[in-house]
Scaffold this motif. Sequence first.
Motif, PDB file in Angstrom:
ATOM      1  N   UNK A  15       1.156  -1.247   0.004  1.00  0.00           N
ATOM      2  CA  UNK A  15      -0.025   0.168   0.010  1.00  0.00           C
ATOM      3  C   UNK A  15       0.866   1.111  -0.071  1.00  0.00           C
ATOM      4  N   UNK A  16       1.895   1.065   0.808  1.00  0.00           N
ATOM      5  CA  UNK A  16       2.686   2.351   0.782  1.00  0.00           C
ATOM      6  C   UNK A  16       3.583   2.378  -0.621  1.00  0.00           C
ATOM      7  N   UNK A  17       3.594   1.684  -1.456  1.00  0.00           N
ATOM      8  CA  UNK A  17       4.296   1.680  -2.715  1.00  0.00           C
ATOM      9  C   UNK A  17       3.420   2.484  -3.592  1.00  0.00           C
ATOM     10  N   UNK A  18       2.092   2.009  -3.395  1.00  0.00           N
ATOM     11  CA  UNK A  18       1.011   2.723  -4.252  1.00  0.00           C
ATOM     12  C   UNK A  18       0.816   4.238  -3.771  1.00  0.00           C
ATOM     13  N   UNK A  19       0.832   4.550  -2.490  1.00  0.00           N
ATOM     14  CA  UNK A  19       0.765   5.786  -2.122  1.00  0.00           C
ATOM     15  C   UNK A  19       1.922   6.904  -2.875  1.00  0.00           C
ATOM     16  N   UNK A  20       3.246   6.098  -2.434  1.00  0.00           N
ATOM     17  CA  UNK A  20       4.139   6.985  -3.077  1.00  0.00           C
ATOM     18  C   UNK A  20       4.280   6.889  -4.532  1.00  0.00           C
ATOM     19  N   UNK A  21       3.609   6.313  -5.478  1.00  0.00           N
ATOM     20  CA  UNK A  21       3.470   6.309  -6.796  1.00  0.00           C
ATOM     21  C   UNK A  21       2.395   7.350  -7.279  1.00  0.00           C
ATOM     22  N   UNK A  22       1.724   7.856  -6.182  1.00  0.00           N
ATOM     23  CA  UNK A  22       0.517   8.865  -6.636  1.00  0.00           C
ATOM     24  C   UNK A  22       0.818  10.255  -6.783  1.00  0.00           C
ATOM     25  N   UNK A  80      -1.988  14.875  -4.142  1.00  0.00           N
ATOM     26  CA  UNK A  80      -2.843  13.659  -3.614  1.00  0.00           C
ATOM     27  C   UNK A  80      -1.962  13.072  -2.467  1.00  0.00           C
ATOM     28  N   UNK A  81      -0.689  12.646  -2.730  1.00  0.00           N
ATOM     29  CA  UNK A  81      -0.035  11.796  -1.825  1.00  0.00           C
ATOM     30  C   UNK A  81       0.177  12.841  -0.543  1.00  0.00           C
ATOM     31  N   UNK A  82       0.464  14.000  -0.574  1.00  0.00           N
ATOM     32  CA  UNK A  82       0.840  14.823   0.462  1.00  0.00           C
ATOM     33  C   UNK A  82      -0.358  15.076   1.349  1.00  0.00           C
ATOM     34  N   UNK A  83      -1.481  15.220   0.620  1.00  0.00           N
ATOM     35  CA  UNK A  83      -2.707  15.400   1.612  1.00  0.00           C
ATOM     36  C   UNK A  83      -3.129  14.082   2.146  1.00  0.00           C
ATOM     37  N   UNK A  84      -2.911  12.976   1.420  1.00  0.00           N
ATOM     38  CA  UNK A  84      -3.478  11.707   1.982  1.00  0.00           C
ATOM     39  C   UNK A  84      -2.486  11.412   3.278  1.00  0.00           C
ATOM     40  N   UNK A  85      -0.992  11.582   2.984  1.00  0.00           N
ATOM     41  CA  UNK A  85      -0.152  11.562   4.326  1.00  0.00           C
ATOM     42  C   UNK A  85      -0.372  12.355   5.378  1.00  0.00           C
ATOM     43  N   UNK A  86      -0.718  13.544   5.139  1.00  0.00           N
ATOM     44  CA  UNK A  86      -1.045  14.405   6.209  1.00  0.00           C
ATOM     45  C   UNK A  86      -2.277  14.104   6.928  1.00  0.00           C
ATOM     46  N   UNK A  87      -3.258  13.717   6.261  1.00  0.00           N
ATOM     47  CA  UNK A  87      -4.739  13.624   6.886  1.00  0.00           C
ATOM     48  C   UNK A  87      -4.889  12.038   7.391  1.00  0.00           C
ATOM     49  N   UNK A  88      -4.696  11.194   6.542  1.00  0.00           N
ATOM     50  CA  UNK A  88      -5.006   9.840   6.951  1.00  0.00           C
ATOM     51  C   UNK A  88      -3.734   9.231   7.715  1.00  0.00           C
ATOM     52  N   UNK A 121      -8.663  17.043  -3.130  1.00  0.00           N
ATOM     53  CA  UNK A 121      -7.518  16.083  -3.203  1.00  0.00           C
ATOM     54  C   UNK A 121      -7.728  14.832  -2.241  1.00  0.00           C
ATOM     55  N   UNK A 122      -8.155  14.993  -1.132  1.00  0.00           N
ATOM     56  CA  UNK A 122      -8.290  13.521  -0.249  1.00  0.00           C
ATOM     57  C   UNK A 122      -9.082  12.848  -1.005  1.00  0.00           C
ATOM     58  N   UNK A 123     -10.381  13.346  -1.320  1.00  0.00           N
ATOM     59  CA  UNK A 123     -11.413  12.479  -1.940  1.00  0.00           C
ATOM     60  C   UNK A 123     -10.794  11.793  -3.044  1.00  0.00           C
ATOM     61  N   UNK A 124     -10.367  12.869  -3.940  1.00  0.00           N
ATOM     62  CA  UNK A 124      -9.569  11.877  -5.384  1.00  0.00           C
ATOM     63  C   UNK A 124      -8.540  10.928  -5.096  1.00  0.00           C
TER      64      UNK A 124
END
Length: 178
Positions: free
Chosen positions: A116-123, A127-135, A158-161
């Motif tokens: 999952x982390x690899x997927x997040x890093x490839x976004x 989007x990645x920054x918002x996802x990391x900070x919020x989630x 951005x978080x939704x997308x």
Amino acid sequence: MALFEALYREYLVPLKKYAYRIGVGYDDIEDMVHEAFIEYYKRYSLDLDHKVKLVLLIRILRSKWIDNRRQMRRREMLHLEDPDAEEEIMNLLLEGEIGIQLLDQEVIDRDIYWNVWKIVKSMKKDWRDVLILRVLEGLTAEEACAVLKIKSTVCCTRLYRAKAELQKRVLRAKLFDI
């Protein structure tokens, strides 16, 4: 490597001061701060914004301190004066069928985490920054907006997308039995 050295030089003193303020033992400050830098290096990009780096480093340091306190409490509860006694207890737990199942589950969980982390890093970076900070880091929408210098509506979009894209990629990768 130069980026990491610059990161280290820039944030070493503030992190040590923060560690002292939250109550990290004097003898442990250096080790815990170094562990925070290593964890940051493993998990995050070195080209993030200054404020984002600082927030992430502080959160990692605080998490390490909390984990350390939990381990100490656990040792006290188990009356473990000798850290080697932990190994004996783990061996006893893993001898039985339940222990092996727990170990297998931990390996599976760790593999899923890294995939999952690899997927997040490839976004996309936004989007990645918002996802990391919020989630992952648990910041509020207002805090994330302040760190990223964006409006609340932009952050929510951005978080939704990002979540939708993450779900799509995770399903495509078949990481879970769904």
